[in-house]
Design a protein around this motif. Structure first.
Motif, PDB file in Angstrom:
ATOM      1  N   ARG A  51      38.841  30.065  38.206  1.00  0.00           N
ATOM      2  CA  ARG A  51      38.458  31.484  38.277  1.00  0.00           C
ATOM      3  C   ARG A  51      36.977  31.705  37.976  1.00  0.00           C
ATOM      4  O   ARG A  51      36.496  32.841  38.031  1.00  0.00           O
ATOM      5  CB  ARG A  51      39.330  32.343  37.374  1.00  0.00           C
ATOM      6  CG  ARG A  51      39.255  32.118  35.920  1.00  0.00           C
ATOM      7  CD  ARG A  51      40.177  33.066  35.156  1.00  0.00           C
ATOM      8  NE  ARG A  51      41.554  33.022  35.651  1.00  0.00           N
ATOM      9  CZ  ARG A  51      42.113  33.991  36.372  1.00  0.00           C
ATOM     10  NH1 ARG A  51      41.431  35.069  36.698  1.00  0.00           N
ATOM     11  NH2 ARG A  51      43.364  33.880  36.773  1.00  0.00           N
ATOM     12  N   LYS A  67      40.398  40.812  41.336  1.00  0.00           N
ATOM     13  CA  LYS A  67      41.776  40.657  40.888  1.00  0.00           C
ATOM     14  C   LYS A  67      42.596  40.125  42.070  1.00  0.00           C
ATOM     15  O   LYS A  67      42.726  40.803  43.093  1.00  0.00           O
ATOM     16  CB  LYS A  67      42.342  41.987  40.401  1.00  0.00           C
ATOM     17  CG  LYS A  67      41.652  42.549  39.174  1.00  0.00           C
ATOM     18  CD  LYS A  67      41.841  41.647  37.960  1.00  0.00           C
ATOM     19  CE  LYS A  67      41.266  42.303  36.715  1.00  0.00           C
ATOM     20  NZ  LYS A  67      41.418  41.417  35.526  1.00  0.00           N
ATOM     21  N   ASP A 156      45.962  36.278  39.662  1.00  0.00           N
ATOM     22  CA  ASP A 156      46.119  37.180  38.525  1.00  0.00           C
ATOM     23  C   ASP A 156      47.527  37.756  38.462  1.00  0.00           C
ATOM     24  O   ASP A 156      47.981  38.170  37.384  1.00  0.00           O
ATOM     25  CB  ASP A 156      45.105  38.326  38.624  1.00  0.00           C
ATOM     26  CG  ASP A 156      43.678  37.842  38.463  1.00  0.00           C
ATOM     27  OD1 ASP A 156      43.322  37.413  37.345  1.00  0.00           O
ATOM     28  OD2 ASP A 156      42.914  37.873  39.450  1.00  0.00           O
TER      29      ASP A 156
END
Length: 223
Positions: A51, A67, A156
C-alpha cells in the motif's frame, strides 16, 4: 444394503464444507470425511509494503491514498452476487471520491445461466451505468496470480457474496492475506466469516446495506 453400498464405494468420500456435507443423504454422511480446504500461507499473507506504492490493475492505477474495494469471482454472475455488488456501487461511489473499485472475473458462466442477451457485466452496466463513475471502476477480466495477490494485500475492503454454494478459494486466500472481508450471510460463507470477529456479514439481497458496510470499514480505522 446401505452398508454394503458404502463398502463397495470404498467409504472414501470427502467434502470441504459442513454445508456441502449436509446436502448428502443422512445414510451417506458417516462415510464422507469433512476435509476443509485452506490456502498457501507462504504466498497468501499480509504485505503492508504494497500500500506504499502505486498498483496498476487493468487500466486503473491505485495510489497509496486511494481506498481500494475489491471483488473476485471466476465469472461475473449472480451466483457470486455480482448483480448485488453492482447495485451497491452508486451509493458507494457517491459517498467518497477516493474510492476505487476492482471487479475481477471473466464474462462467462461458471454456475447458473446467462442473461437473455450478452453477459452479466453488460447487463448490469445497462442497468446502472449512468449512475456510477466508470473512471473509478475497472473490470480487468482474469488477472495473473501475482497481481491478484498484490491486489488483495492492498485491498481496503474485499467483498465476497455467494448463493448457498461451494466456497471459493479466493475467500480463503483473502482471509489469509488479512483482507477485511464483507461477506454475504449465506452458507457456506458463514463457515469462514464470523461476524464482527474476522469479518462482517450482510444480507445477500441488500445492495444499500452492502455499500453502508463497506463505507463503515473504510471510515473506521480501528475496526
Amino acid at each position: 444394503a446401505v452398508n454394503l453400498l458404502a463398502l463397495n464405494l470404498g467409504a472414501h468420500g470427502q467434502t470441504p464444507t459442513e454445508w456441502q456435507l449436509s446436502t448428502y443423504p443422512a445414510w451417506a454422511r458417516p462415510f464422507i470425511t469433512l476435509l476443509p480446504e485452506g490456502a498457501n500461507l507462504d504466498v497468501c499473507k499480509p504485505n503492508p509494503q504494497v500500500r506504499r506504492r502505486n498498483l496498476t490493475i487493468g487500466k486503473m492505477t491505485i495510489r497509496p491514498g486511494d481506498k481500494l474495494v475489491t471483488y473476485v469471482a471466476r465469472d461475473l454472475e449472480p451466483y457470486r452476487g455480482f448483480h448485488v455488488m453492482m447495485r451497491a456501487l452508486p451509493h458507494l461511489l457517491r459517498a467518497r471520491q477516493d474510492i476505487r473499485v476492482v471487479l475481477v472475473g471473466a464474462d462467462g458462466i461458471s454456475y447458473g445461466v446467462p442473461p437473455p442477451q450478452g453477459n452479466w457485466r453488460e447487463r448490469m452496466l445497462q442497468e446502472i451505468g449512468d449512475a456510477i463513475d466508470l473512471e473509478r471502476v475497472v473490470f480487468p477480466g482474469r488477472i495473473d496470480y501475482a497481481t491478484y495477490i498484490a491486489m488483495l494485500q492492498r485491498s481496503d475492503a474485499h467483498v465476497y457474496l455467494s448463493y448457498p454454494f461451494v466456497a471459493s478459494w479466493s475467500l480463503r486466500e483473502a482471509l489469509a492475506m488479512g483482507c477485511v472481508v464483507i461477506g454475504s450471510d449465506t452458507a457456506t460463507v458463514r463457515e469462514f466469516v464470523k461476524h464482527d470477529q474476522n469479518g462482517l456479514l450482510v444480507p445477500f439481497f441488500d445492495p444499500k446495506g452492502l455499500a453502508d458496510t463497506i463505507l463503515r470499514v473504510l471510515e473506521d480505522a480501528p475496526l
